[in-house]
Structure formats: structure tokens, C-alpha cells
Design a protein around this motif. Structure first.
Motif, PDB file in Angstrom:
ATOM      1  N   LYS A 267       0.736  -1.250   0.009  1.00 21.89           N
ATOM      2  CA  LYS A 267       0.012  -0.039  -0.011  1.00 21.89           C
ATOM      3  C   LYS A 267       0.928   1.143  -0.039  1.00 21.89           C
ATOM      4  N   ALA A 268       1.954   1.206   0.767  1.00 21.79           N
ATOM      5  CA  ALA A 268       2.803   2.575   0.899  1.00 21.79           C
ATOM      6  C   ALA A 268       3.412   2.659  -0.579  1.00 21.79           C
ATOM      7  N   THR A 269       3.842   1.597  -1.264  1.00 23.61           N
ATOM      8  CA  THR A 269       4.349   1.883  -2.691  1.00 23.61           C
ATOM      9  C   THR A 269       3.641   2.363  -3.506  1.00 23.61           C
ATOM     10  N   VAL A 270       2.106   2.121  -3.693  1.00 22.98           N
ATOM     11  CA  VAL A 270       1.135   2.447  -4.530  1.00 22.98           C
ATOM     12  C   VAL A 270       1.047   4.018  -4.296  1.00 22.98           C
ATOM     13  N   LEU A 271       0.597   4.026  -2.881  1.00 27.69           N
ATOM     14  CA  LEU A 271       0.119   5.463  -2.513  1.00 27.69           C
ATOM     15  C   LEU A 271       1.526   6.365  -2.936  1.00 27.69           C
ATOM     16  N   PHE A 272       2.606   6.258  -2.553  1.00 30.14           N
ATOM     17  CA  PHE A 272       3.627   6.975  -2.921  1.00 30.14           C
ATOM     18  C   PHE A 272       3.677   7.316  -4.246  1.00 30.14           C
ATOM     19  N   ILE A 273       3.442   6.613  -5.196  1.00 26.20           N
ATOM     20  CA  ILE A 273       3.391   6.708  -6.803  1.00 26.20           C
ATOM     21  C   ILE A 273       2.324   7.681  -7.044  1.00 26.20           C
ATOM     22  N   VAL A 274       1.161   7.381  -6.503  1.00 21.35           N
ATOM     23  CA  VAL A 274      -0.100   8.207  -6.689  1.00 21.35           C
ATOM     24  C   VAL A 274       0.012   9.611  -6.258  1.00 21.35           C
ATOM     25  N   LEU A 275       0.552   9.815  -5.005  1.00 21.18           N
ATOM     26  CA  LEU A 275       0.961  11.086  -4.564  1.00 21.18           C
ATOM     27  C   LEU A 275       2.061  11.949  -5.385  1.00 21.18           C
ATOM     28  N   LEU A 276       3.113  11.138  -5.854  1.00 21.51           N
ATOM     29  CA  LEU A 276       3.991  11.850  -6.454  1.00 21.51           C
ATOM     30  C   LEU A 276       3.629  12.142  -7.954  1.00 21.51           C
ATOM     31  N   ILE A 277       2.588  11.443  -8.665  1.00 26.14           N
ATOM     32  CA  ILE A 277       1.954  11.952  -9.712  1.00 26.14           C
ATOM     33  C   ILE A 277       1.179  13.117  -9.496  1.00 26.14           C
ATOM     34  N   SER A 278       0.555  13.204  -8.269  1.00 30.62           N
ATOM     35  CA  SER A 278      -0.268  14.119  -8.019  1.00 30.62           C
ATOM     36  C   SER A 278       0.361  15.572  -7.973  1.00 30.62           C
ATOM     37  N   VAL A 363       4.911  10.135 -16.894  1.00 30.11           N
ATOM     38  CA  VAL A 363       4.946   8.815 -18.005  1.00 30.11           C
ATOM     39  C   VAL A 363       5.555   7.842 -17.130  1.00 30.11           C
ATOM     40  N   CYS A 364       6.656   7.978 -16.601  1.00 28.33           N
ATOM     41  CA  CYS A 364       7.492   6.795 -15.879  1.00 28.33           C
ATOM     42  C   CYS A 364       6.522   6.298 -14.658  1.00 28.33           C
ATOM     43  N   LEU A 365       5.980   7.032 -13.825  1.00 29.54           N
ATOM     44  CA  LEU A 365       5.245   6.800 -12.699  1.00 29.54           C
ATOM     45  C   LEU A 365       3.935   5.897 -13.164  1.00 29.54           C
ATOM     46  N   LEU A 366       3.274   6.202 -14.315  1.00 30.64           N
ATOM     47  CA  LEU A 366       2.263   5.267 -14.793  1.00 30.64           C
ATOM     48  C   LEU A 366       2.580   4.074 -15.177  1.00 30.64           C
ATOM     49  N   MET A 367       4.053   3.979 -15.881  1.00 32.36           N
ATOM     50  CA  MET A 367       4.378   2.829 -16.253  1.00 32.36           C
ATOM     51  C   MET A 367       4.660   1.887 -14.960  1.00 32.36           C
TER      52      MET A 367
END
Length: 384
Positions: A267-278, A363-367
Motif C-alpha cells: 500500500k505504501a508503494t502504490v500510495l507513494f506513486i499516486v501522490l508523486l503523480i499528483s 509517464v514513468c510513474l504510470l508505467m
């Protein structure tokens, strides 16, 4: 008390080498102007260093595996001191790039030993806390080293920033010399057994996830000074303060990442990616508004810095136990990602302008999210 002393000594060394590696981020515009090169060419100061680390890491660690660990770490830091001093007198851009590449060979040696020692110092279940404490050296370098190098360059010229890095590394040498206890050398049998982990498919999937995370982080962050100057219209002093704010918030973000990766890694990994995109979207939309970008930069720093801890723990969790080899793989992965991220950001700026560099990270975060989805779907036995 003994454990904390060891971890602090390791973090001090990380602070020194990180200031050398990333201290150039804030002075890339100065270097580009002084040597009359484009900003994406100036990015070689970061990417050339990182690519040496990426491809030399595992080989250097295995080659030097029989040497005394404490002496090896101290020697590595001495090389950083000498390199920074030589950088001060470099009058040609590509000579400067070459001088910076020399300590890059010893960067993964220090990192892999430090992370392995940190993991061994932890009791069952708190490895993430010990590792995050070592990574605090990186975060503090972001807080103090990078903005100080930027500010010193603005006042006295880019040469002064390399003198500062030399001094910081010298302090790191003294810190290890006086506070680090002797460290046993790993046995050859263990080193040979470590090579078997390279056949593990789970390791390489997590390697890709870590690579995409750090690539995304640096394709924009490497040109943060250029973005703040061109888009946000800040001067050198303002940019130094923004880098300071960015790093200061990162100290807390680093602790949060270590805490929650220990409890809820997936969960922490996915949340980090979503927050960094935001936060990248916020930078893109509001980067031209002074006070808004100040606030957004603070949030950005809080999120960004945790990426290293998250990447390291995802990669090292692929295999039970710890080793210098797997930590050298992380160091190589991280620096290869810094290289590709810096080159990608430079290409994006050259093609679409500095304001649009944000999209290279997104783009990298979505990948990365897609890779995690595929991992969960098809590799269910994987531990993250």
C-alpha cells in the motif's frame, strides 16, 4: 546506543557522498553558463556520475570484497575529497565531467556496505527503520548539502560549491574514523552463494519497479533549479531556499516512508506513486505562481525523498536475508535510473521546454503502476 552510533556514522558518510553526487543539481545553470554548454549537456555532470555507479557497482563490490570494510569506506570517502578538490581547478567542461566520474566507482562500494551493515544492526521487523536512518544522510544532504552548494555558487562561483563538498566529505571521513567500530569481512562462501540471487525473477521485477520510481523522481528533480528559475522566475537565493525547504520536508518524509514500508509495503508503494503523480501535476499547473510553488515544493519534498527507502526495501525484500551484492544492485539500479531520468528530462526540455519536463516523470510513474498491476496479477507469490 552502540547501534545508533553505527547508524549515525554510516549516515554521515552517506551525507558526504550524496552532497558530491547531487550538489550539482542546483548549479547546473551556472555550469552551463560558465562553460557555454546547453542545460541538457550540463546534465552530464549528474548523469555521467550516475552511469558509472550503475555499471560498476556489483563488479566493484565483488572485486573489493576481501578488504577491511571500515578502511574501504574511509578510502572511498577520501577519493571523494580529492575529486572535489580537482574539480575546483578544472577549466574544461569534459575534464570536469571526467574528474567527477572517478569517485563514482567507489560510490556503490560505500552504499552497499553501509546498507548491509544497517540491515544487520536491526532486530527482527525493524530493518526498514535502520535502513531509513542511513538514508537520512541522503535526505540531510538534500536539506543542507544541495541548497548550500547552490547558495555558495551564487555568492562566490561554482568552484566554491566543490570546495564545500570536499569539506563535507572530509568531515565524513573523520566521523567514520572515530565513531565506526571495526567491521568483519564477509566470508567467501557467502559471497559465492549471493550470486545465485541473480537467477531470481522476482528480484528483476522489483528492480524494474525501483528503476521506474527513481527515473521518474530525477527526470524532473534534476532540473528543479532550471524550472524554478525559468518558470517560477526565482533568483539564485530563492532557488537555494526552495531546495532547502524541499529537503527539510524530506527528512520527515523519509521517516514516514520507513515507518509505513515496515507495516504496509504494498500500500505504501502504490500510495507513494499516486501522490508523486499528483504533486507533479500541481507543479505543472501552478509552477508560475510564486507563493503556490513555495507550498507545492514543500509537499513535493515530503513525498519525493521517501522514494529511495521504498525502492530499496522493495528490492531487498525480493530475497530473504541481506547481502552487499543485492544492495550494490540497488545502488546500480538507483544510479542507472538517475542517469536515464536526467537524460530523459534533458531530452524533454530540449524537445518541449522546461515547463513540460513534468510529463516525463508522470509517464514513468504510470508505467510503474502498470508494472505493479502486472506483478500482482501474474506473480502472486511475490513478497513486496
Amino acid at each position: 546506543m552502540e547501534k545508533n552510533r553505527i547508524l549515525i556514522a554510516l549516515a554521515v558518510g552517506v551525507f558526504g557522498i550524496t552532497t558530491t553526487e547531487f550538489g550539482v543539481i542546483g548549479i547546473l545553470p551556472d555550469l552551463a553558463a560558465y562553460f557555454n554548454v546547453t542545460i541538457d549537456t550540463a546534465g552530464l555532470m549528474l548523469s555521467a556520475f550516475a552511469i558509472v555507479v550503475a555499471f560498476s557497482g556489483p563488479f566493484m563490490v565483488q572485486w573489493l570484497s576481501s578488504y577491511n570494510r571500515k578502511n574501504l569506506m574511509i578510502f572511498s570517502l577520501v577519493i571523494f575529497v580529492v575529486s572535489n578538490l580537482l574539480s575546483v581547478i578544472s577549466e574544461h567542461f569534459y575534464v570536469l565531467v571526467f574528474v567527477r566520474m572517478v569517485p563514482a566507482f567507489f560510490h556503490p562500494v560505500y552504499w552497499s556496505i553501509a546498507l548491509s551493515i544497517a540491515a544487520r544492526q536491526s532486530t527482527h521487523g525493524d530493518s526498514s527503520k535502520s535502513v531509513s536512518m542511513v538514508f537520512s544522510g541522503l535526505t540531510i544532504a538534500t536539506v543542507l548539502g544541495v541548497p548550500m552548494a547552490t547558495y555558495i555558487s551564487d555568492l562566490f562561483g561554482w568552484q566554491a560549491s566543490f570546495l564545500l563538498s570536499a569539506l563535507i566529505n572530509l568531515v565524513s571521513v573523520l566521523g567514520l574514523w572515530f565513531f565506526m567500530p571495526p567491521i568483519e569481512t564477509e566470508k567467501k562462501v557467502a559471497q559465492k552463494r549471493d550470486l545465485g540471487i541473480l537467477k531470481n525473477n522476482v528480484l528483476w521485477v522489483n528492480f524494474l519497479i525501483t528503476f521506474l520510481i527513481i527515473t521518474a523522481m530525477y527526470s524532473t528533480y534534476a532540473y528543479m533549479a532550471e524550472f524554478l528559475g525559468s518558470v517560477s522566475k526565482m533568483d539564485g537565493t530563492d532557488i537555494s531556499l526552495m531546495l532547502l525547504v524541499f529537503g527539510a520536508m524530506g527528512i520527515y518524509g523519509n521517516r514516514l516512508a520507513g515507518k509505513y514500508m515496515g507495516k504496509y509495503p504494498k500500500k505504501a508503494t502504490v500510495l507513494f506513486i499516486v501522490l508523486l503523480i499528483s504533486v507533479h501535476l500541481l507543479v505543472y499547473w501552478f509552477g508560475m505562481y510564486y507563493w503556490l510553488i513555495v507550498l507545492i515544493t514543500a509537499i513535493w519534498g515530503l513525498i519525493h525523498t521517501g522514494g529511495f527507502v521504498i525502492g530499496n526495501l522493495n528490492l531487498t525484500s525480493s530475497i530473504s536475508g541481506t547481502s552487499e551484492l543485492i544492495n550494490s544492485l540497488f545502488t546500480s539500479c538507483g544510479n542507472l535510473a538517475v542517469t536515464i531520468g536526467t537524460l530523459l528530462g534533458g531530452f524533454w526540455i530540449a524537445s518541449y521546454g522546461v515547463h513540460n519536463v513534468i510529463w516525463s516523470s508522470i509517464v514513468c510513474l504510470l508505467m510503474c503502476l502498470f508494472t505493479i498491476f502486472m506483478k500482482v496479477k501474474f506473480v502472486k507469490e511475490m513478497r513486496v
